[in-house]
Design an enzyme around this catalytic site. Structure first.
Site, PDB file in Angstrom:
ATOM      1  N   GLY A   2       1.344   3.407  -5.808  1.00 33.22           N
ATOM      2  CA  GLY A   2       0.110   3.269  -6.742  1.00 33.22           C
ATOM      3  C   GLY A   2      -1.883   2.693  -6.669  1.00 33.22           C
ATOM      4  O   GLY A   2      -2.231   2.876  -5.508  1.00 33.22           O
ATOM      5  N   ILE A   3      -1.926   1.522  -7.398  1.00 38.00           N
ATOM      6  CA  ILE A   3      -3.182   0.737  -6.780  1.00 38.00           C
ATOM      7  C   ILE A   3      -2.852   0.755  -5.096  1.00 38.00           C
ATOM      8  O   ILE A   3      -4.435   0.986  -4.576  1.00 38.00           O
ATOM      9  CB  ILE A   3      -3.457  -0.398  -7.482  1.00 38.00           C
ATOM     10  CG1 ILE A   3      -3.267  -0.134  -9.496  1.00 38.00           C
ATOM     11  CG2 ILE A   3      -4.793  -0.722  -7.164  1.00 38.00           C
ATOM     12  CD1 ILE A   3      -3.304  -1.369  -9.967  1.00 38.00           C
ATOM     13  N   GLY A   4      -2.772   0.161  -4.675  1.00 35.39           N
ATOM     14  CA  GLY A   4      -2.594  -0.169  -3.038  1.00 35.39           C
ATOM     15  C   GLY A   4      -2.697   1.362  -2.153  1.00 35.39           C
ATOM     16  O   GLY A   4      -3.114   0.913  -1.477  1.00 35.39           O
ATOM     17  N   TYR A  11       5.699 -12.765 -15.042  1.00 39.14           N
ATOM     18  CA  TYR A  11       5.195 -12.196 -14.603  1.00 39.14           C
ATOM     19  C   TYR A  11       3.523 -13.264 -14.913  1.00 39.14           C
ATOM     20  O   TYR A  11       3.143 -13.161 -13.807  1.00 39.14           O
ATOM     21  CB  TYR A  11       4.510 -10.614 -15.166  1.00 39.14           C
ATOM     22  CG  TYR A  11       3.801  -9.718 -14.993  1.00 39.14           C
ATOM     23  CD1 TYR A  11       4.429  -8.684 -13.498  1.00 39.14           C
ATOM     24  CD2 TYR A  11       2.709  -9.128 -15.405  1.00 39.14           C
ATOM     25  CE1 TYR A  11       2.493  -8.317 -12.826  1.00 39.14           C
ATOM     26  CE2 TYR A  11       1.473  -8.579 -15.025  1.00 39.14           C
ATOM     27  CZ  TYR A  11       1.220  -8.421 -13.786  1.00 39.14           C
ATOM     28  OH  TYR A  11       0.651  -7.680 -13.454  1.00 39.14           O
ATOM     29  N   ALA A  18       0.840  -1.315   0.021  1.00 44.64           N
ATOM     30  CA  ALA A  18       0.390  -0.231  -0.173  1.00 44.64           C
ATOM     31  C   ALA A  18       1.190   1.243  -0.117  1.00 44.64           C
ATOM     32  O   ALA A  18       0.323   2.128   0.082  1.00 44.64           O
ATOM     33  CB  ALA A  18      -0.823  -0.145   1.616  1.00 44.64           C
TER      34      ALA A  18
HETATM   35  N1  LIG Z   1      -0.185  -0.485 -12.963  1.00 41.82           N
HETATM   36  C1  LIG Z   1      -1.064  -2.285 -13.671  1.00 41.82           C
HETATM   37  O1  LIG Z   1      -0.991  -1.282 -15.556  1.00 41.82           O
HETATM   38  C2  LIG Z   1      -1.335  -2.947 -13.638  1.00 41.82           C
HETATM   39  C3  LIG Z   1      -2.403  -3.580 -13.836  1.00 41.82           C
HETATM   40  C4  LIG Z   1      -2.770  -5.282 -13.627  1.00 41.82           C
HETATM   41  C5  LIG Z   1      -2.154  -5.475 -12.638  1.00 41.82           C
HETATM   42  N2  LIG Z   1      -1.466  -4.753 -11.804  1.00 41.82           N
HETATM   43  C6  LIG Z   1      -1.158  -5.295 -10.582  1.00 41.82           C
HETATM   44  O2  LIG Z   1      -1.413  -4.550  -9.683  1.00 41.82           O
HETATM   45  C7  LIG Z   1      -0.553  -4.930  -7.814  1.00 41.82           C
HETATM   46  C8  LIG Z   1      -0.311  -3.597  -8.007  1.00 41.82           C
HETATM   47  O3  LIG Z   1       0.687  -2.869  -8.281  1.00 41.82           O
HETATM   48  P1  LIG Z   1       0.836  -1.076  -8.827  1.00 41.82           P
HETATM   49  O4  LIG Z   1       0.479  -1.144 -10.425  1.00 41.82           O
HETATM   50  O5  LIG Z   1       0.135  -0.340  -7.566  1.00 41.82           O
HETATM   51  O6  LIG Z   1       2.312  -1.330  -8.244  1.00 41.82           O
HETATM   52  P2  LIG Z   1       2.751  -0.088  -7.600  1.00 41.82           P
HETATM   53  O7  LIG Z   1       3.002   0.784  -7.596  1.00 41.82           O
HETATM   54  O8  LIG Z   1       4.340  -0.664  -7.980  1.00 41.82           O
HETATM   55  O9  LIG Z   1       2.595  -0.956  -6.471  1.00 41.82           O
HETATM   56  C9  LIG Z   1       3.465  -2.031  -5.484  1.00 41.82           C
HETATM   57  C10 LIG Z   1       3.976  -1.983  -4.230  1.00 41.82           C
HETATM   58  O10 LIG Z   1       3.998  -3.696  -4.229  1.00 41.82           O
HETATM   59  C11 LIG Z   1       5.019  -3.443  -3.187  1.00 41.82           C
HETATM   60  N3  LIG Z   1       5.471  -4.714  -2.957  1.00 41.82           N
HETATM   61  C12 LIG Z   1       6.821  -4.920  -4.054  1.00 41.82           C
HETATM   62  N4  LIG Z   1       7.266  -6.635  -3.730  1.00 41.82           N
HETATM   63  C13 LIG Z   1       7.480  -6.634  -2.393  1.00 41.82           C
HETATM   64  C14 LIG Z   1       7.499  -7.487  -1.147  1.00 41.82           C
HETATM   65  N5  LIG Z   1       8.286  -8.003  -1.451  1.00 41.82           N
HETATM   66  N6  LIG Z   1       6.869  -7.465  -0.689  1.00 41.82           N
HETATM   67  C15 LIG Z   1       5.344  -6.393  -0.063  1.00 41.82           C
HETATM   68  N7  LIG Z   1       5.645  -5.448  -0.772  1.00 41.82           N
HETATM   69  C16 LIG Z   1       5.769  -5.477  -1.886  1.00 41.82           C
HETATM   70  C17 LIG Z   1       5.893  -2.721  -3.384  1.00 41.82           C
HETATM   71  O11 LIG Z   1       6.527  -2.117  -2.482  1.00 41.82           O
HETATM   72  P3  LIG Z   1       7.832  -0.736  -2.862  1.00 41.82           P
HETATM   73  O12 LIG Z   1       7.252   0.038  -2.661  1.00 41.82           O
HETATM   74  O13 LIG Z   1       8.080  -0.814  -1.212  1.00 41.82           O
HETATM   75  O14 LIG Z   1       8.921  -1.174  -3.723  1.00 41.82           O
HETATM   76  C18 LIG Z   1       4.282  -1.513  -3.389  1.00 41.82           C
HETATM   77  O15 LIG Z   1       4.063  -0.429  -2.746  1.00 41.82           O
HETATM   78  C19 LIG Z   1       0.140  -5.598  -8.751  1.00 41.82           C
HETATM   79  O16 LIG Z   1      -0.593  -7.109  -8.288  1.00 41.82           O
HETATM   80  C20 LIG Z   1      -0.321  -5.557 -10.320  1.00 41.82           C
HETATM   81  O17 LIG Z   1       0.704  -6.943 -10.861  1.00 41.82           O
HETATM   82  C21 LIG Z   1      -1.247  -3.347 -11.743  1.00 41.82           C
END
Ligand SMILES: NC(=O)c1ccc[n+]([C@@H]2O[C@H](COP(=O)([O-])OP(=O)(O)OC[C@H]3O[C@@H](n4cnc5c(N)ncnc54)[C@H](OP(=O)(O)O)[C@@H]3O)[C@@H](O)[C@H]2O)c1
Length: 339
Positions: free
Chosen positions: A62-64, A214, A59
């Site tokens: 991004g989305i979180g 992925y 969280a």
């Molecule tokens: N964005 C898109 O277009 C898209 C499309 C389809 C699906 N998704 C999915 O949506 C979800 C959220 O992604 P997002 O786009 O919001 O990306 P994001 O902004 O990069 O957020 C990802 C989050 O995951 C955390 N994270 C990564 N590795 C981790 C670990 N080992 N332990 C705990 N936390 C960890 C990151 O923490 P840090 O800040 O510490 O790195 C960050 O808070 C993901 O599952 C992604 O696959 C995204």
């Protein structure tokens, strides 16, 4: 006199510029309609959560992060489950400045099973009821490396970590009526066949192309959703997979085409229109948490049930793959929680 003069000037201006004005109005209307279209579905649920506990992994951005704000607006108690506690504490401060809700920061690194187990024990002891778990954290195009548990980083962060975490939290989730598990997945799950998935799952030290790694992790998570929902039919836990759509977030930090700032700038205008904002991507997750008419074991996009790939909808494969995952985990980690 000056009023007549101004009206005349305005009239002449409109008369000479009407083509350009009409063009500008039509173009901006078209861009607005396109932006609305690509923003996707909006959660229409009016329900409030009234201090019910929701855990969101990843969280800090991004989305979180967007979801944490949307849930705070509904009165939820939020647990920010993040590996970077400093970043998460900043998010907590931003939330409590805006909303009178309880927010907890808890350390969780999905790349370490011992961190997951420790986190879950802590939650199970501290919180009697957990209403929802959102397995949101994820990586994309992450540099290829193995975790401390000897699994591929992408596979463990996106699939094995959430798999273990979910099982460890079932105790608290079962105590809460109508609780929810939401697994954040992706359309990328569609590109993989079963042989490739099994191959990747069983030989973790051989690295694959980033997109394959992925896709495998997300297909695995959709299959897990399906089988877990079936396993939990006798409980009141609803499990669903949510595809947030393409969102402008930090997940692209390692993606070659977007980590290059010139290419990023060239695509900017297209991205502004066709790529969702994080709060738009979080809408279907919010819907899965709030809806009073929940489904289970489904794949949701734009706040609606959608058909996943044929493979991801196969119950027999979902069961076999679940058993394979359990075997792999049992061979590699000593999990002191319900599996
Ligand atoms: N964005 C898109 O277009 C898209 C499309 C389809 C699906 N998704 C999915 O949506 C979800 C959220 O992604 P997002 O786009 O919001 O990306 P994001 O902004 O990069 O957020 C990802 C989050 O995951 C955390 N994270 C990564 N590795 C981790 C670990 N080992 N332990 C705990 N936390 C960890 C990151 O923490 P840090 O800040 O510490 O790195 C960050 O808070 C993901 O599952 C992604 O696959 C995204």
């Amino acid at each position: 006199m000056s009023v007549v003069c101004n009206i005349t000037i305005l009239f002449l201006f409109v008369y000479t510029m009407w083509k350009y004005l009409t063009g500008a109005v039509l173009t901006s209307s078209l861009l607005y309609v396109l932006k609305k279209y690509f923003a996707g579905g909006v959660c229409r649920c009016t329900r409030l959560l009234d201090r019910q506990v929701v855990i969101i992994t990843g969280a800090t951005s991004g989305i979180g992060k967007a979801l944490a704000f949307l849930l705070a607006a509904r009165g939820a108690t939020i647990i920010l489950a993040c590996r970077d506690v400093t970043k998460a504490t900043i998010v907590k401060t931003e939330i409590i400045e805006q909303y009178p809700v309880l927010v907890f920061v808890k350390e969780l690194d999905l790349n370490s099973f011992s961190s997951i187990v420790k986190f879950a024990h802590n939650i199970n002891d501290e919180f009697k009821y957990v209403y929802a778990l959102v397995n949101n954290a994820g990586v994309f195009y992450h540099p290829q490396q193995l975790t401390e548990d000897h699994f591929d980083v992408t596979f463990q962060t996106n699939y094995l970590g959430p798999f273990v975490l979910t099982h460890c939290l079932l105790k608290s989730l079962t105590r809460s009526p109508n609780s929810r598990i939401v697994n954040v997945v992706s359309e990328a799950h569609r590109i993989l066949q079963i042989e490739r998935l099994i191959n990747i799952t069983t030989s973790q030290t051989l690295f694959r192309p980033h997109i394959t790694a992925y896709a495998a992790s997300k297909l695995a998570l959709v299959l897990f959703t399906r089988h877990l929902a079936e396993k939990l039919t006798s409980t009141k836990i609803f499990v669903n997979a949510v595809n947030p759509g393409n969102c402008e977030t930090d997940i692209f930090r390692h993606f070659p085409a977007l980590s290059n700032k010139w290419l990023f700038a060239l695509q900017w205008i297209i991205r502004v229109i066709v790529v969702k904002r994080p709060s738009e991507g979080a809408q279907t997750v919010l819907h899965a948490i709030l809806t009073e008419d929940p489904c289970t074991g489904q794949y949701l996009t734009d706040c609606k049930v959608e058909v996943p790939s044929k493979l991801a909808a196969n119950d027999t494969i979902a069961t076999q793959y679940y058993n394979l995952t359990r075997n792999i985990l049992k061979e590699n980690v000593n999990l002191n929680c319900r599996l």
